[in-house]
Design a protein around this motif. Sequence first.
Motif, mmCIF file in Angstrom:
data_model
loop_
_atom_site.group_PDB
_atom_site.id
_atom_site.type_symbol
_atom_site.label_atom_id
_atom_site.label_comp_id
_atom_site.label_asym_id
_atom_site.label_seq_id
_atom_site.Cartn_x
_atom_site.Cartn_y
_atom_site.Cartn_z
ATOM 1 N N UNK A 24 0.825 -1.209 0.000
ATOM 2 C CA UNK A 24 0.000 0.000 0.000
ATOM 3 C C UNK A 24 0.858 1.258 0.000
ATOM 4 N N UNK A 25 2.017 1.196 0.640
ATOM 5 C CA UNK A 25 2.942 2.330 0.612
ATOM 6 C C UNK A 25 3.397 2.596 -0.815
ATOM 7 N N UNK A 26 3.743 1.528 -1.535
ATOM 8 C CA UNK A 26 4.161 1.671 -2.937
ATOM 9 C C UNK A 26 3.017 2.220 -3.775
ATOM 10 N N UNK A 27 1.824 1.689 -3.566
ATOM 11 C CA UNK A 27 0.661 2.125 -4.339
ATOM 12 C C UNK A 27 0.376 3.602 -4.118
ATOM 13 N N UNK A 28 0.400 4.039 -2.874
ATOM 14 C CA UNK A 28 0.158 5.444 -2.572
ATOM 15 C C UNK A 28 1.215 6.336 -3.208
ATOM 16 N N UNK A 29 2.468 5.905 -3.159
ATOM 17 C CA UNK A 29 3.552 6.673 -3.773
ATOM 18 C C UNK A 29 3.350 6.795 -5.272
ATOM 19 N N UNK A 30 2.984 5.687 -5.914
ATOM 20 C CA UNK A 30 2.795 5.682 -7.367
ATOM 21 C C UNK A 30 1.633 6.572 -7.777
ATOM 22 N N UNK A 31 0.555 6.538 -7.017
ATOM 23 C CA UNK A 31 -0.591 7.369 -7.334
ATOM 24 C C UNK A 31 -0.275 8.855 -7.155
ATOM 25 N N UNK A 32 0.492 9.170 -6.117
ATOM 26 C CA UNK A 32 0.916 10.557 -5.917
ATOM 27 C C UNK A 32 1.779 11.020 -7.079
ATOM 28 N N UNK A 33 2.684 10.151 -7.531
ATOM 29 C CA UNK A 33 3.538 10.508 -8.672
ATOM 30 C C UNK A 33 2.723 10.716 -9.938
ATOM 31 N N UNK A 34 1.688 9.890 -10.123
ATOM 32 C CA UNK A 34 0.858 9.989 -11.323
ATOM 33 C C UNK A 34 0.059 11.288 -11.352
ATOM 34 N N UNK A 35 -0.250 11.839 -10.175
ATOM 35 C CA UNK A 35 -1.032 13.054 -10.105
ATOM 36 C C UNK A 35 -0.194 14.317 -10.235
ATOM 37 N N UNK A 36 1.135 14.178 -10.227
ATOM 38 C CA UNK A 36 2.008 15.354 -10.304
ATOM 39 C C UNK A 36 2.042 15.922 -11.718
#
Length: 210
Positions: free
Chosen positions: A198-210
């Motif tokens: 879930x930590x990886x998933x949250x990081x990836x989603x944050x990166x995708x929204x940048x």
Amino acid sequence: MVCVPSPTHEASRVTTTALPNSSVTGAGRPPLPVKMVIAGGFGVGKTTTVASISEIEPLTTEASITEVAAGVDDLTHTPHKTTTTVAMDFGCITLDPTLKLYLFGTPGQDRFGFMWDDLVAGALGGLVIVDTRRLDDCFAAVDYFENKGLPFAVGINVFDGNLDHDLDEVRWALDIPDTVPLVLFDARERGSVRDALLVVLELALERAEM
């Protein structure tokens, strides 16, 4: 249309497209498929990680460690290890009705590194597993994800509750910035693996929204 992976070579190329409405009663839309890579050095717990959380019988490509391989791979900290991943591990987990993770574990030895590009293709992010008793084994995985620009977190697999170095020391040794999450987890525990993913998933989603 959803490209649903099967445990084959082509499964390493999972893509996510627009999802149609499901005709299954009460199902709404099918869960969104997300590909994630589990990486790290030899014997750090990649196969165990995938097996601990997969909702299906995981696909593993384990081969016996021969006398020749034992002379190449360092078994000092894994004396009871008799097999090794030679291609990939594959499993999946439905996090909720809207999201399903497809997990691809990489082989840990450098001689199988030619497979990494295929396994990582289409992945949203990665979890690099670390054994603090031999940090140098994960340098290649960290460098790979940094060079690819793929979001990743570093998961310290706590073997038998032992942690040879604290988190600040690990971050310094790996030379990773504060933007890379560093988490403790136990590859044998389903809930612990879920939290790390879930930590990886949250990081990836944050990166995708940048």
